[in-house]
Structure formats: C-alpha cells, structure tokens
Design a protein around this motif. Structure first.
Motif, PDB file in Angstrom:
ATOM      1  N   VAL A   6       0.860  -1.183   0.000  1.00  0.00           N
ATOM      2  CA  VAL A   6       0.000   0.000   0.000  1.00  0.00           C
ATOM      3  C   VAL A   6       0.889   1.224   0.000  1.00  0.00           C
ATOM      4  N   ARG A   7       0.634   2.126  -0.953  1.00  0.00           N
ATOM      5  CA  ARG A   7       1.476   3.298  -1.136  1.00  0.00           C
ATOM      6  C   ARG A   7       0.612   4.557  -1.109  1.00  0.00           C
ATOM      7  N   PRO A   8       1.220   5.709  -0.849  1.00  0.00           N
ATOM      8  CA  PRO A   8       0.489   6.972  -0.935  1.00  0.00           C
ATOM      9  C   PRO A   8       0.104   7.277  -2.381  1.00  0.00           C
ATOM     10  N   TYR A   9      -0.932   8.078  -2.517  1.00  0.00           N
ATOM     11  CA  TYR A   9      -1.396   8.511  -3.836  1.00  0.00           C
ATOM     12  C   TYR A   9      -0.499   9.615  -4.380  1.00  0.00           C
ATOM     13  N   THR A  10      -0.271   9.579  -5.685  1.00  0.00           N
ATOM     14  CA  THR A  10       0.366  10.685  -6.400  1.00  0.00           C
ATOM     15  C   THR A  10      -0.501  11.024  -7.602  1.00  0.00           C
ATOM     16  N   GLU A  11      -0.407  12.275  -8.066  1.00  0.00           N
ATOM     17  CA  GLU A  11      -1.324  12.774  -9.091  1.00  0.00           C
ATOM     18  C   GLU A  11      -1.243  11.977 -10.389  1.00  0.00           C
ATOM     19  N   ASP A  12      -0.099  11.434 -10.699  1.00  0.00           N
ATOM     20  CA  ASP A  12       0.037  10.661 -11.939  1.00  0.00           C
ATOM     21  C   ASP A  12      -0.806   9.384 -11.921  1.00  0.00           C
ATOM     22  N   LEU A  13      -1.335   9.003 -10.751  1.00  0.00           N
ATOM     23  CA  LEU A  13      -2.159   7.796 -10.640  1.00  0.00           C
ATOM     24  C   LEU A  13      -3.643   8.072 -10.841  1.00  0.00           C
ATOM     25  N   PHE A  14      -4.028   9.332 -11.052  1.00  0.00           N
ATOM     26  CA  PHE A  14      -5.451   9.673 -11.043  1.00  0.00           C
ATOM     27  C   PHE A  14      -6.254   8.848 -12.044  1.00  0.00           C
ATOM     28  N   ASP A  15      -5.827   8.776 -13.286  1.00  0.00           N
ATOM     29  CA  ASP A  15      -6.607   8.067 -14.304  1.00  0.00           C
ATOM     30  C   ASP A  15      -6.818   6.605 -13.922  1.00  0.00           C
ATOM     31  N   GLU A  16      -5.777   5.976 -13.398  1.00  0.00           N
ATOM     32  CA  GLU A  16      -5.901   4.565 -13.026  1.00  0.00           C
ATOM     33  C   GLU A  16      -6.765   4.398 -11.780  1.00  0.00           C
ATOM     34  N   VAL A  17      -6.662   5.336 -10.838  1.00  0.00           N
ATOM     35  CA  VAL A  17      -7.536   5.308  -9.662  1.00  0.00           C
ATOM     36  C   VAL A  17      -8.995   5.456 -10.084  1.00  0.00           C
ATOM     37  N   HIS A  18      -9.251   6.381 -11.003  1.00  0.00           N
ATOM     38  CA  HIS A  18     -10.621   6.588 -11.492  1.00  0.00           C
ATOM     39  C   HIS A  18     -11.132   5.343 -12.206  1.00  0.00           C
ATOM     40  N   ARG A  19     -10.304   4.724 -13.015  1.00  0.00           N
ATOM     41  CA  ARG A  19     -10.721   3.499 -13.709  1.00  0.00           C
ATOM     42  C   ARG A  19     -10.993   2.378 -12.721  1.00  0.00           C
ATOM     43  N   THR A  20     -10.174   2.288 -11.678  1.00  0.00           N
ATOM     44  CA  THR A  20     -10.378   1.249 -10.665  1.00  0.00           C
ATOM     45  C   THR A  20     -11.712   1.422  -9.977  1.00  0.00           C
ATOM     46  N   PHE A  21     -12.035   2.648  -9.612  1.00  0.00           N
ATOM     47  CA  PHE A  21     -13.299   2.913  -8.923  1.00  0.00           C
ATOM     48  C   PHE A  21     -14.486   2.622  -9.836  1.00  0.00           C
ATOM     49  N   ALA A  49      -3.444   0.378  -3.226  1.00  0.00           N
ATOM     50  CA  ALA A  49      -2.879  -0.969  -3.127  1.00  0.00           C
ATOM     51  C   ALA A  49      -2.319  -1.408  -4.464  1.00  0.00           C
ATOM     52  N   PHE A  50      -1.141  -2.005  -4.429  1.00  0.00           N
ATOM     53  CA  PHE A  50      -0.476  -2.500  -5.626  1.00  0.00           C
ATOM     54  C   PHE A  50      -0.163  -3.985  -5.465  1.00  0.00           C
ATOM     55  N   ASP A  51      -0.295  -4.701  -6.560  1.00  0.00           N
ATOM     56  CA  ASP A  51       0.239  -6.052  -6.692  1.00  0.00           C
ATOM     57  C   ASP A  51       1.402  -5.938  -7.674  1.00  0.00           C
ATOM     58  N   GLN A  52       2.613  -5.922  -7.147  1.00  0.00           N
ATOM     59  CA  GLN A  52       3.800  -5.567  -7.915  1.00  0.00           C
ATOM     60  C   GLN A  52       3.599  -4.161  -8.498  1.00  0.00           C
ATOM     61  N   ASP A  53       3.516  -4.011  -9.817  1.00  0.00           N
ATOM     62  CA  ASP A  53       3.372  -2.687 -10.411  1.00  0.00           C
ATOM     63  C   ASP A  53       1.941  -2.368 -10.821  1.00  0.00           C
ATOM     64  N   GLU A  54       1.016  -3.273 -10.540  1.00  0.00           N
ATOM     65  CA  GLU A  54      -0.374  -3.044 -10.937  1.00  0.00           C
ATOM     66  C   GLU A  54      -1.169  -2.447  -9.789  1.00  0.00           C
ATOM     67  N   LEU A  55      -1.825  -1.323 -10.049  1.00  0.00           N
ATOM     68  CA  LEU A  55      -2.730  -0.727  -9.076  1.00  0.00           C
ATOM     69  C   LEU A  55      -4.002  -1.578  -9.030  1.00  0.00           C
ATOM     70  N   VAL A  56      -4.334  -2.107  -7.856  1.00  0.00           N
ATOM     71  CA  VAL A  56      -5.460  -3.038  -7.770  1.00  0.00           C
ATOM     72  C   VAL A  56      -6.557  -2.574  -6.818  1.00  0.00           C
ATOM     73  N   GLY A  57      -6.290  -1.562  -5.978  1.00  0.00           N
ATOM     74  CA  GLY A  57      -7.325  -1.134  -5.040  1.00  0.00           C
ATOM     75  C   GLY A  57      -7.042   0.236  -4.467  1.00  0.00           C
ATOM     76  N   ILE A  58      -8.104   0.883  -3.967  1.00  0.00           N
ATOM     77  CA  ILE A  58      -7.986   2.226  -3.399  1.00  0.00           C
ATOM     78  C   ILE A  58      -8.913   2.344  -2.188  1.00  0.00           C
ATOM     79  N   ALA A  59      -8.558   3.243  -1.288  1.00  0.00           N
ATOM     80  CA  ALA A  59      -9.414   3.599  -0.159  1.00  0.00           C
ATOM     81  C   ALA A  59      -9.061   5.016   0.256  1.00  0.00           C
TER      82      ALA A  59
END
Length: 404
Positions: A6-21, A49-59
């Motif tokens: 589990v890592r902190p959010y950074t702005e470059d992750l926004f699109d993937e976070v939005h797709r995950t949700f 949350a990451f599984d290796q380099d794949e973003l798999v979850g958010i909270a």
C-alpha cells in the motif's frame, strides 16, 4: 501470489484510480464524471494498493466532523471511494487497505472513529464496522392530505436560483447541525460536491431546483413523464431541512401539491415528521436501509467525545481482533451531566461485547438490549446491559443527510 503493498497517492495515478473505482462499481469510465470524482478527493489521505506494479485497489478518507449525541461535533474519518478491481478480489487487497487506514489513525492519533456507507452489507463487519444509523427510502403520492390541524404556517415557500438559495441553506444547516446526530459539518468544498449539477450527475432528471422558506429549504430534481391519462412526473427530493414543524410541513405541502406530479420520493430519517403528518400513513411506502457504519478506532478516545443519557459505572470486556489495542477490560464512568471517563480495568466485567457492538450504539440509535437479545452482547451481571443501554441511547435517532 505476490505480496500486496500500500502506497500513498500521487497525481500521476489519477486516471488509473478513477478506472479502478468505476470498474469496481460497474460503471463506464468514459461516461463517468471525472471532475466530480476529483472534486472531493484529499490526495494526502488516499491509500493505493499494488500487486507488484499493478494498481489493484484504493481507499480514501475525507476529513469531516460529525454531530454526536449531546449536541457535540467531533472529527470523524469519513471513509469513501473504497474499491478493488473485479479481477483482483478475494486476494486480500481490501483487508490490507483497511488495516493500513485504521492502524495509521491509531498510530498517528488521528480521528478516534471512522464512518462509511457500505456498498454491500457483508463486507465491513470483519473490519470492526457496524450499522449505527438507518434511513427510510420513501415514496408518497402527490396531493395526499395531511392530518387535520397540521400547521403549515403563514410563510410562503418560493423557488429561487441557486445563488440566492445557497447562503440561506448554509446558514440554516450550520444552525441546526448540532441538533442531529450523524449530520456532517460542511465546508464550501463539501457544499459544492453536494450540489454538483453537471448533466452527468442528473441521471436523466432535471437540474437542481431550490425551494426556500424562512425556516427551511429543499433542493430537488424533477423527472418528467406523461401517460395516457395525463402527466405523471416525479419529484426527487435530494435534501429537505427545516428548523420548525410548520416549515417542515410547508415545504412538504409545496412539493406534494406541485402540478403535473404524481409521486414524490426521497430518503429521510426513519422517524421523519412527514411520516406522522399524513392523514393516511399507508400512503407513504417505506423501505428501511442501513446508512452509517461506525468503527471505533480507539475506544478510550472515542467514548468520551459524546454525551450520555444516564449516569453509569460499569466494566465491560471488548474483543477486537482487527485493532487489538482495544481488546480487554475497560471501566466506563458517566457522571450525572452525561460526561464520560474511561480507563483500563482489572475487575470482573459486567458484560462482554465485540467492537462492532460498541460502534453500533455509539450514535445513540441502537439499543444495547436489542444486541443482547440477538446474542451479540453477553450479560455477566444481571441488569447491567439495561442500565448501560439506557446511558448510550440518544434523544434523537441518528441520521446522515448525505452519502459520502
């Protein structure tokens, strides 16, 4: 299976976070309103949350304050935007995210309790959350009469533009906030999110309309419909707030009597006054649904936040496997003014319960005796659950105006 991180959010992750949700909630990312999604985000409180380099979850946590019994407002970790990619479920990502959230709140002395709305009722109990409040989904036919003698007062209800309604609504909401356990305090940003009105947010209904009264307001949408016998449109109330019984009745009367409308729908507290104002109460079709789920992060910091309804001196034994620092025996002492003090105890307990049960009664709307009747609370000394339950009950049933 790879180790989850589990890592902190950074702005470059926004699109993937939005797709995950959106994928987790079976929505089309291309048609979802990304600006609305971003508008209430707090980037420094997003866990990814990451599984290796794949973003798999958010909270996510929103920094809010909630009214508690006794007309007090306290910080709450408003948990939201919890999602795991469909193809990565049942692999521990959600458990890891919940662990990071709750343990960080404890270690950093953050908010003493957390709250959320659950998408599914079977998910969050294993993390120590429990239903502490409910709402009623209500449908009332138009023009239905009130009981004789119902006072709608002499002040007119009128519709005004958003710019005129907003200062009236914010002032009234702030004035009434501490009367209602479960209400959230609102900032300018949270009001903007609550009143988001881009076309994608309307789901085929009208733009928001605003009805105001000197002591109340309502904002709502209309959904046009015509049938062979004539107009059969619907009003969907998003929020109705009133400071007096006559203002409450006047706002409802205005909406129920609107021309071309067949039905008015909304979500209200299960004991909302409108349900007692109808001449024929069967005309209100109700469905009771859980709303706020509460999780006490640190019971020694959370329990003294609220006021209580009766004096009490008791020892209880708590189990909490997910946040083990809460486990053990505690002595709770409540003085005649309803102020609580809590400390570790070594004496034999009067009753035993799980952290979920303590969260359920925290807002004052769930009876400890009902939990005992369901086998969730074990009374060890006769009469102690009744006495403790009387202290935890609030004067007003908890209700939250908004889903977060």
């Amino acid at each position: 299976m790879s180790e989850l991180t589990v890592r902190p959010y950074t702005e470059d992750l926004f699109d993937e976070v939005h797709r995950t949700f959106t994928s987790a909630f079976l929505r089309d990312p291309e048609s979802a309103d990304a600006d609305w999604f971003r508008s209430d985000m707090e980037p420094d409180r997003i866990s990814v949350a990451f599984d290796q380099d794949e973003l798999v979850g958010i909270a996510t946590i929103l920094t809010r304050e909630m009214t508690l019994p006794g007309a007090v407002s306290a910080p709450v970790a408003a948990v939201t935007t919890v999602a795991v990619k469909p193809w990565h479920r049942r692999r521990g990502a959600l458990t890891r995210l919940m662990h990071v959230q709750l343990h960080a709140l404890h270690e950093q002395k953050g908010e003493p309790f957390a709250a959320l709305w659950a998408s599914e009722g079977s998910i969050y109990g294993r993390f120590g959350y429990s239903v502490a409040a409910e709402y009623a989904s209500v449908s009332i036919p138009s023009a239905v009469p009130f009981r004789p003698g119902t006072n709608t007062g002499h002040n007119r209800v009128r519709e005004v533009p958003r710019t005129e309604a907003l200062p009236l609504m914010t002032a009234l909401h702030d004035k009434l906030l501490t009367r209602h356990p479960g209400w959230l305090a609102r900032t300018e940003r949270s009001w903007r999110w609550r009143l988001w009105d881009q076309p994608r947010a309307r789901n085929g209904a009208s733009m928001l309309r605003f009805a105001v009264h000197p002591d109340g307001y309502a904002f709502f949408r209309t959904r046009n419909n015509w049938e062979d016998r004539g107009p059969a449109s619907k009003i969907e109330i998003q929020e109705l707030v009133a400071a007096t019984p006559s203002a409450h009745a006047a706002l409802w009367r205005y909406l129920l009597d609107m021309d071309q409308v067949r039905e008015v729908t909304t979500s209200v507290a299960p004991n909302d006054p409108v349900l007692l104002m109808l001449h024929d109460p069967r005309q209100a079709i109700r469905r009771i649904v859980d709303s706020l789920w509460i999780r006490l992060v640190d019971i020694d910091r959370a329990l003294p936040l609220r006021k209580y309804s009766a004096p009490l001196d008791t020892v209880f034994d708590i189990t909490d496997t997910f946040c083990p620092w809460n486990e053990g025996r505690w002595r709770l002492v409540i003085d005649p003014e309803g102020t609580a003090a809590i400390e570790r105890a070594t004496t034999e307990p009067d009753f035993a319960l799980d952290i979920t049960d303590l969260g359920a009664v925290f807002l004052g709307g769930v009876r400890l005796t009902d939990l005992a009747a369901a086998g969730r609370v074990t009374e060890l000394v006769p009469g102690t659950v009744t006495r403790a339950g009387r202290a935890f009950l609030g004067d007003t049933a908890p209700h939250c105006l908004e889903v977060f």
